[in-house]
Enzyme design. Structure first.
Site, PDB file in Angstrom:
ATOM      1  N   SER B  65       3.992   1.197  -1.446  1.00  0.00           N
ATOM      2  CA  SER B  65       2.615   0.813  -1.109  1.00  0.00           C
ATOM      3  C   SER B  65       2.486   0.650   0.400  1.00  0.00           C
ATOM      4  CB  SER B  65       2.094  -0.405  -1.875  1.00  0.00           C
ATOM      5  OG  SER B  65       1.790  -0.062  -3.222  1.00  0.00           O
ATOM      6  N   HIS B  70       0.569  -7.887  12.117  1.00  0.00           N
ATOM      7  CA  HIS B  70      -0.413  -8.160  13.169  1.00  0.00           C
ATOM      8  C   HIS B  70       0.122  -9.346  13.962  1.00  0.00           C
ATOM      9  CE1 HIS B  70      -3.459  -5.680  11.117  1.00  0.00           C
ATOM     10  NE2 HIS B  70      -2.987  -6.226  10.012  1.00  0.00           N
ATOM     11  N   CYS B  85       4.108  -1.812  -5.402  1.00  0.00           N
ATOM     12  CA  CYS B  85       3.552  -1.655  -6.743  1.00  0.00           C
ATOM     13  C   CYS B  85       4.646  -1.635  -7.803  1.00  0.00           C
ATOM     14  CB  CYS B  85       2.686  -0.408  -6.833  1.00  0.00           C
ATOM     15  SG  CYS B  85       3.564   1.106  -6.431  1.00  0.00           S
TER      16      CYS B  85
END
Lengths: 116, 116
Positions: B65, B70, B85
């Site tokens: 996935s 950040h 997933c």
């Protein structure tokens, strides 16, 4: 206190498998979200179409943080994330938008605070 | 029942601002995570270095996935997401890895189930 925004975790059920296999339709959905929420993309989105019966992944790098989608045509499921480091966030009409764009029968939206 | 895996939401506090401004160091961190967790990248990662005093964003599209980071050098904060997933997921030593790589003083890890 470190306020690092909110991540919206959006699970979409009962979607149309044909749409979940269409990069064009999914790209149009993300473009719509970006436009409606007045977000800014700062790099080309990346996409990957997995071999059948796999779905599609799209990742968009935003000045606000990120917007992602993963689709699972075999179960009619789509997982979206929208993370914005902007402090104030109000709920958005994901259910309506995903019903229209993906044919979603049901949408579960969770807000995950980042930072504290 | 639609099992769509687990998303690990990892908030990292008290990090070294110099590291949070180094794309090279952050790329090395993500490469380490990918290696340790035996993940597979299926597209070139995308990175953006925001204008000072902004941080850096990195997004990696995985066959499992996605993995994202950040950074917020002004507050020593980093927000990571790792969504897989794959059905079975066991907690991972994010605290140790982020202490070593980012100088994190504290790491908060949350597991968000996708699907149901």
């Amino acid at each position: 206190v470190i306020a690092a925004g909110v991540e919206w975790v959006v699970d979409s059920y009962g979607c149309d498998p044909t749409v979940l296999r269409s990069q064009e339709r999914l790209a149009a959905l993300l473009a719509h979200v970006i436009s409606e929420l007045r977000l800014s993309t700062v790099a080309e989105p990346i996409w990957h179409v997995f071999a059948d019966p796999g779905g599609i992944t799209g990742l968009v790098l935003l000045s606000e943080s990120h917007l992602t989608i993963h689709t699972f045509p075999e179960t009619g499921f789509a997982a979206l994330n929208y993370y914005s480091c902007r402090a104030a966030q109000t709920p958005w009409r994901w259910d309506t938008v995903l019903a229209e764009s993906l044919g979603a029968a049901r949408v579960k939206v969770r807000a995950v605070q980042r930072g504290e």
